[in-house]
Structure formats: C-alpha cells, structure tokens
Scaffold this active site. Sequence first.
Site, PDB file in Angstrom:
ATOM      1  CG  HIS A  76     -41.282 -29.116  14.574  1.00  0.00           C
ATOM      2  ND1 HIS A  76     -40.210 -28.427  14.053  1.00  0.00           N
ATOM      3  CD2 HIS A  76     -42.006 -29.553  13.519  1.00  0.00           C
ATOM      4  CE1 HIS A  76     -40.287 -28.452  12.731  1.00  0.00           C
ATOM      5  NE2 HIS A  76     -41.367 -29.109  12.384  1.00  0.00           N
ATOM      6  CE1 TYR A 205     -33.157 -24.153  17.428  1.00  0.00           C
ATOM      7  CE2 TYR A 205     -31.897 -22.111  17.452  1.00  0.00           C
ATOM      8  CZ  TYR A 205     -33.104 -22.763  17.504  1.00  0.00           C
ATOM      9  OH  TYR A 205     -34.268 -22.039  17.652  1.00  0.00           O
ATOM     10  N   PRO A 296     -32.395 -13.623  18.208  1.00  0.00           N
ATOM     11  CG  PRO A 296     -31.914 -13.823  15.935  1.00  0.00           C
ATOM     12  CD  PRO A 296     -31.619 -12.986  17.136  1.00  0.00           C
ATOM     13  CE  LYS A 300     -38.287 -19.254  24.304  1.00  0.00           C
ATOM     14  NZ  LYS A 300     -39.449 -20.127  24.205  1.00  0.00           N
ATOM     15  CE1 TYR A 388     -35.606 -23.464  20.489  1.00  0.00           C
ATOM     16  CE2 TYR A 388     -37.926 -23.869  20.060  1.00  0.00           C
ATOM     17  CZ  TYR A 388     -36.680 -23.495  19.615  1.00  0.00           C
ATOM     18  OH  TYR A 388     -36.502 -23.124  18.301  1.00  0.00           O
TER      19      TYR A 388
END
Length: 394
Positions: A76, A205, A296, A300, A388
């Site tokens: 991704h 998200y 979560p 990570k 990220y």
Amino acid sequence: MLNSLRTQVGIIGAGPAGLVLSHLLYLHGIDSVVVENRSRQYVEERVRAGVLEQGTADLLVEMGVGERMKREGLLHSGIELRFGGRGHRIDFQDLTGGKGITIYAQHEVLKDLNNARAATGGQVYFEVEDVSVHDIDRPRPKVRYRKDGNSHELDCDFIAGCDGFHGICRPSIPSAVLTEYERVYPFGWLGILAEAPPSSHELIYTYHDRGFALLSMRTPRISRLYLQCKPDEDIAQWSDQKIWQELQLRLAADGWKLTEGLVLQKGVTGMRSFVVEPMQYGRLFLAGDSAHIVPPTGAKGLNLAVADVQILARSLKRFYDTGRRDLLDSYSEVCLRRVWKVQRFSWWMTSMLHRFPDENSFDQRRQLAELDYVTGSRAAATTLAENYVGLPME
Ligand code: APR
Ligand code: PHB
C-alpha cells in the site's frame, strides 16, 4: 532431575520480538534458545496486527524470511482519512520519497520465522511452563522452566525479555529500578475478521459522530474491520448484523459501498499507552510489548518490537565481535528515543480520531480542524506519512 543447557542469549517469548531476535542472532553467528509457554499452533494462529512498516518489511527480506510476504503481502502506498462523509488520501509514496507499507498478518510473519528457525537448527521450545529468570544482575544469568514434567536450566550470557505485556521478565526487575508511564483510554476496539473482499484498496481511518471506525484487510478476500466501543464492551451484545449496521453508518461516504460477508472472528481489545524505563537491568534486556504498549491506531506494536530487537541484535553482535559493551549500555536509551516518538504518534492518531466521553463541542471542532489540516497541508500530511511508514533507524 535438572537438565542444564548452555547458550549465549536466552530469549523468553516466541512473538515477533523473540523470533526476529533469535533469527537475527543466528545470522550474526550468535547462539540463542527461545522458550515460549504457548503452543506453536496457538502462536501461529492468533489474529493480531497486520501492517508492516517499510523498514520492517525490508528487514524480513534481508533476513531471508520475506519470500512469502513478497508474494502474498499487499503493498500500500497510502491510507485514507475519512470524516464528514468524505475521504482524503494521504499519499505515502509521494510524501516520503517512495516508501509504503505491507499488509501481511503478524501470525503469517511468525509462521515464516518459525520455519526459518526450524530450517537452520534454531532451538525454539514451545509449551514450556513455570518460566523464571535468576541472577540477572550477575555475569551468568539463568532461565529456569519446566517442559514435559522435567525441570530445565538455561545458563546464559544475556537474557532477552520478549514475553509481552503480561510476561514475567519486567516483574523480575526490582520495582525500585523501574519507572512506569501509562495512559489508559476510555474506549476499546471491537474488531472483526470477515470473509468479504476489502471495500477499499487501502486502509480507511474514519472519524464519525458515532465513534471511530477502521477498514483494514488481510488478503484480497478477507477484511479486518474495527469499531470504537466501550472499554468493557460485552461482545455478546453485538450480533454480526448489528456490527455490520454500525460499520455501514460510520464508514458511509457518497458513492461508496461497504461489502459485507461472513464474520469469521470477533473480539474486543482495550487501549493503553505504556512505557517502562529503563528497558534493561543487569543482563536482562526487555524488548517489544514487555517494555511498552501502544494503542493500535497507527499499527505500531509489531513494528516497534522489531525495532527494539534490531537494536539489541546489533548491540550483542558488537559485544561478541569486539568485547565492547558500549552499545549494550546504551540499548535502553537508544530504544526509548524511538519508543517515545512512536508513543507520541500513536497517541496523536488515537486522540484525533476517537470520540472521548468527557469531550465537549470545542474538542470536536478541534479534532475536525486537525483532520482538515492534516489532509490539507503537505507539511502536516508529511508528518503523518513519515511516521506511518516508519521513522528511520538511528
Ligand atoms: N514464558 C514464556 N513465554 C511467555 C511468557 C512466559 N512467562 N509470557 C508470555 N510469553 C509469550 C507469549 O505467549 C507470546 O507468544 O511471549 C510472547 C510475547 O509475544 P507478543 O505478545 O506478541 O509480544 P512481542 O513479541 O513484543 O510483539 C509485540 O505483537 O501481538 C503484537 O500487540 C503486539 O503488535 C505487538 C507485537
Ligand atoms: C489491522 O489490520 O489489524 C490494523 C490496521 C491498522 C491499524 C490497526 C490494526 O491501525
């Protein structure tokens, strides 16, 4: 009878931290023994996280355990933040100079690591009982355990505490030496694994009046979805139909459809941030969840565990190659610099995306402004993206 065994590094726990460490040490020519109280099957089937940072995926390839991940993992190059019923893409590839993430379940990583350990003569003992550590502040620390009714003692140079948040290693350090930092969040995640093709190519998200929701996936046929819920939510109150209804409401966006399917598994997890300092005492080194927990949001946990053991493996290599202890002595300090930055990121993502029971209308407006800023400013989007995909290793 007490069976004695000698090794250089005794490793407690066969999760991501323990198994990556054991294989890295093998590649460095350092001997280790792993003891794990669960069965191999349990460890290889337990559904956990599924997002690998660029550096984690690269490391698995470098270690020679990345073949199946390269074939089956999903690459991704961004994520979507959804709020006000609209999606906004954060383009990792563009913002980080070509980096991305790999979607590949943690238990698949563990299968690959177990196979690699088995193929290279690795000593990994499952289903051991009554694990304890001794003489951790002496030159020859010991791990004691029972297996198949027999008592064993592992005579080590060093012990790696990779036994997760509920393990025995952290509590074996005198409490006066440790400082704990903790924040418990007033919500949890209700997660499902579903036989449904993911409704989006990338993770979504979502910030919503009814609470956070996340669309993730495992394979082109399996979706992983989460809903913000009460920390002590009773899963029995949530029929599959009710879960899908709630996901439909929170994830809704114009011209987009959430595909439903058979729910294969469901559960509730609490959320906390936790760090213990220091991460070392005498010859015992803590790594992964035994030393820290992140909520979560941002995925990570596994990546941070892998970063710790990379630092530990190179510190041990320096010691065995040269006799120098400098890297071992700075292990905790070097790890904690990354740990706290990752804590900050996970807390920030969590705070931006969830509804808080004690919030007021000011807080909501501020969260929306934050989302608007992060998705509207290249500078702000870059801070999300670089965290990220994973901060560089020191
Ligand atoms: N003796 C032996 N093994 C133990 C003991 C013990 N007393 N206590 C716990 N263990 C084992 C657990 O059964 C587990 O397999 O240690 C392992 C710890 O693994 P994880 O909890 O996965 O922790 P870690 O390797 O640090 O990885 C952290 O994994 O599951 C995620 O949320 C977690 O993403 C984070 C990452
Ligand atoms: C998951 O796929 O399990 C997942 C993805 C992203 C997160 C947390 C969990 O932030």
